[in-house]
Design a protein around this motif. Structure first.
Motif, mmCIF file in Angstrom:
data_model
loop_
_atom_site.group_PDB
_atom_site.id
_atom_site.type_symbol
_atom_site.label_atom_id
_atom_site.label_comp_id
_atom_site.label_asym_id
_atom_site.label_seq_id
_atom_site.Cartn_x
_atom_site.Cartn_y
_atom_site.Cartn_z
ATOM 1 N N LEU A 35 55.370 35.677 37.636
ATOM 2 C CA LEU A 35 56.756 34.968 37.579
ATOM 3 C C LEU A 35 57.066 34.054 38.698
ATOM 4 N N GLY A 36 56.678 34.451 39.751
ATOM 5 C CA GLY A 36 57.158 33.761 40.800
ATOM 6 C C GLY A 36 56.289 32.358 41.051
ATOM 7 N N ASP A 37 54.900 32.698 40.584
ATOM 8 C CA ASP A 37 54.198 31.285 40.357
ATOM 9 C C ASP A 37 54.482 30.305 38.965
ATOM 10 N N ASP A 38 54.998 31.190 38.337
ATOM 11 C CA ASP A 38 55.645 30.367 37.170
ATOM 12 C C ASP A 38 56.839 29.484 37.489
ATOM 13 N N LEU A 39 57.585 30.035 38.014
ATOM 14 C CA LEU A 39 58.598 29.468 38.635
ATOM 15 C C LEU A 39 58.380 28.132 39.622
ATOM 16 N N ALA A 40 57.639 28.471 40.445
ATOM 17 C CA ALA A 40 57.090 27.307 41.366
ATOM 18 C C ALA A 40 56.543 26.238 40.593
ATOM 19 N N LEU A 41 55.371 26.692 39.812
ATOM 20 C CA LEU A 41 54.823 25.705 38.937
ATOM 21 C C LEU A 41 55.628 24.664 38.131
ATOM 22 N N ASN A 42 56.737 25.232 37.240
ATOM 23 C CA ASN A 42 57.516 24.833 36.349
ATOM 24 C C ASN A 42 58.674 23.996 37.049
ATOM 25 N N ALA A 43 58.955 24.277 38.222
ATOM 26 C CA ALA A 43 59.981 23.519 38.985
ATOM 27 C C ALA A 43 59.227 22.266 39.527
ATOM 28 N N GLN A 44 57.958 22.408 39.880
ATOM 29 C CA GLN A 44 57.334 21.071 40.433
ATOM 30 C C GLN A 44 56.984 20.096 39.219
ATOM 31 N N GLN A 45 56.544 20.852 38.067
ATOM 32 C CA GLN A 45 56.256 20.321 36.664
ATOM 33 C C GLN A 45 57.400 19.281 36.367
ATOM 34 N N VAL A 46 58.570 19.849 36.419
ATOM 35 C CA VAL A 46 59.737 18.983 35.774
ATOM 36 C C VAL A 46 60.225 18.053 37.099
ATOM 37 N N SER A 47 59.724 18.067 38.078
ATOM 38 C CA SER A 47 60.307 17.189 39.231
ATOM 39 C C SER A 47 59.720 15.778 38.915
ATOM 40 N N GLY A 48 60.649 14.770 39.422
ATOM 41 C CA GLY A 48 60.263 13.132 39.176
ATOM 42 C C GLY A 48 61.112 12.471 38.194
ATOM 43 N N VAL A 49 61.736 13.216 37.285
ATOM 44 C CA VAL A 49 62.463 12.606 36.370
ATOM 45 C C VAL A 49 63.851 12.087 36.753
ATOM 46 N N ASN A 50 64.694 11.358 36.123
ATOM 47 C CA ASN A 50 66.027 10.904 36.511
ATOM 48 C C ASN A 50 66.760 12.037 36.158
ATOM 49 N N ALA A 51 67.753 11.902 37.540
ATOM 50 C CA ALA A 51 68.543 12.920 37.450
ATOM 51 C C ALA A 51 69.425 13.586 36.449
ATOM 52 N N ASP A 52 69.836 12.413 35.463
ATOM 53 C CA ASP A 52 70.761 12.793 34.413
ATOM 54 C C ASP A 52 69.662 13.290 33.597
ATOM 55 N N ARG A 53 68.417 13.220 33.477
ATOM 56 C CA ARG A 53 67.576 13.660 32.288
ATOM 57 C C ARG A 53 66.777 15.331 32.904
ATOM 58 N N GLU A 54 67.311 15.720 34.123
ATOM 59 C CA GLU A 54 66.410 16.818 34.444
ATOM 60 C C GLU A 54 66.815 17.990 33.518
ATOM 61 N N LEU A 55 68.088 18.302 33.220
ATOM 62 C CA LEU A 55 68.275 19.377 32.322
ATOM 63 C C LEU A 55 67.824 19.214 31.056
ATOM 64 N N PRO A 56 67.914 18.160 30.366
ATOM 65 C CA PRO A 56 67.144 18.025 28.990
ATOM 66 C C PRO A 56 65.782 18.392 28.946
ATOM 67 N N VAL A 57 65.040 17.764 30.379
ATOM 68 C CA VAL A 57 63.714 18.176 30.161
ATOM 69 C C VAL A 57 63.427 19.630 30.475
ATOM 70 N N VAL A 58 64.368 20.089 31.388
ATOM 71 C CA VAL A 58 63.900 21.849 31.638
ATOM 72 C C VAL A 58 64.270 22.292 30.265
ATOM 73 N N TRP A 59 65.197 22.059 29.515
ATOM 74 C CA TRP A 59 65.443 22.637 28.083
ATOM 75 C C TRP A 59 64.266 22.553 27.192
ATOM 76 N N ALA A 60 63.810 21.168 27.168
ATOM 77 C CA ALA A 60 62.662 21.001 26.426
ATOM 78 C C ALA A 60 61.515 21.969 26.738
ATOM 79 N N VAL A 61 61.209 22.139 27.894
ATOM 80 C CA VAL A 61 60.223 22.924 28.326
ATOM 81 C C VAL A 61 60.444 24.478 27.989
ATOM 82 N N ALA A 62 61.642 24.656 28.336
ATOM 83 C CA ALA A 62 62.124 26.027 28.025
ATOM 84 C C ALA A 62 61.920 26.405 26.403
ATOM 85 N N LYS A 63 62.159 25.438 25.778
ATOM 86 C CA LYS A 63 61.882 25.616 24.109
ATOM 87 C C LYS A 63 60.558 25.566 23.740
#
Length: 308
Positions: A35-63
């Motif tokens: 779970l810790g590895d999953d957290l670090a990997l996914n936080a790293q994977q969704v970094s780099g997008v525009n600030a206003d698009r961060e939550l939509p990207v996280v939501w898309a990955v969560a779905k």
């Protein structure tokens, strides 16, 4: 008679819920590392997008993660019931994929160091457009999540292997939902840490508490870039550690040799016990790097032969 039947049913339901609660607690403890590895990997994977698009990207990955688990939970139950011998080979394929992805990132970071200095706009332009960039980020995160989710489901299945089928189904479902909510809730918090810091740093007033919150906010804003860089490093290491660990667990002779070396290290004076805890993880990571390099080399050779 009807009252007695109802009481019996309620007693059975209560017993099942007790079993599920107990099994879920054990499974959560055993999967904490992944779970810790999953957290670090996914936080790293969704970094780099525009600030206003961060939550939509996280939501898309969560779905996407929930869809992964909707496939993995029934598949795990079917495989466990009919072809249990296939669990380990399938997990090893997933581990090999993690090692390959990790080494591919490592290779590109070494060969194309100038890409690290590219601005977000230049990076988006290199990929194509903003939507394509986000789509690539989401797809990569969902692929990685699939492998890590498969390991979480497999570990949980091992915990409930001796339980009734209903207990297995409910426990796997509970773990799948809770892990998804927990991981992506934390990922959302991490990627918006700088925004929270900016909000706090802009609070008005001269009171002691207000100045304290402004100080905290400034610290969060300054720390956020270093945290994301740290998560990028941790995420890459986690790919090798988890992937290599899956491979060495499947190749028993190598896993046993690593455990033997760890026990020998434990005999060293003073630092032995501490180093013995780190030794398996370090060796698994090294094995993961080697496995990833081999797969990347093979993929490159296949690609060149295909072009010819």
């Amino acid at each position: 008679m009807a009252g007695a039947s109802l009481l019996t049913l309620l007693d059975d339901i209560a017993a099942i819920l007790d079993d599920v609660a107990l099994m879920s607690k054990v499974a959560a403890r055993k999967t904490a590392g992944v779970l810790g590895d999953d957290l670090a990997l996914n936080a790293q994977q969704v970094s780099g997008v525009n600030a206003d698009r961060e939550l939509p990207v996280v939501w898309a990955v969560a779905k996407g993660s929930l869809r992964n688990k909707c496939v993995l939970v029934p598949a795990a139950l079917l495989i466990s019931a009919f072809i249990p011998w296939a669990v380990t080979p399938l997990l090893m394929l997933g581990g090999l994929f993690l090692c390959y992805e990790g080494f591919e990132k490592l290779y590109h970071s070494m060969v194309h160091k100038q890409q690290e200095e590219m601005s977000h706009a230049e990076l988006v332009e290199a990929v194509g457009d903003l939507k394509a960039f986000e789509k690539e980020k989401v797809a990569g995160a969902i692929r990685t999540d699939f492998v890590l989710s498969a390991e979480i489901i497999a570990i949980t299945l091992g915990v409930v292997a001796e339980s009734s089928f209903l207990t297995q189904v409910v426990t796997l479902s509970v773990i799948a939902v809770l892990m998804t909510i927990g991981v992506y809730g934390l990922v959302a918090g991490i990627v918006k840490l700088d925004d929270a810091g900016l909000y706090l740093s802009q609070r008005q007033g001269q009171g002691g508490l207000t100045r304290f919150w402004r100080w905290i906010g400034g610290g969060l804003v300054n720390a956020a870039p270093y945290l994301m860089r740290g998560l990028t490093l941790v995420g890459t290491i986690a790919m090798f550690m988890v992937g290599g660990g899956i491979l060495t667990h499947g190749i028993h002779i190598i896993g046993e040799q690593f455990n033997l070396w760890a026990s020998l290290v434990a005999q060293w004076i003073v630092i032995g016990p501490f180093l013995s805890m780190l030794t398996p993880s370090l060796l698994n990571s090294l094995f993961g790097v080697i496995a990833g390099a081999i797969v990347l080399l093979l993929m490159s050779l296949i690609g060149k032969l295909g072009l010819k």
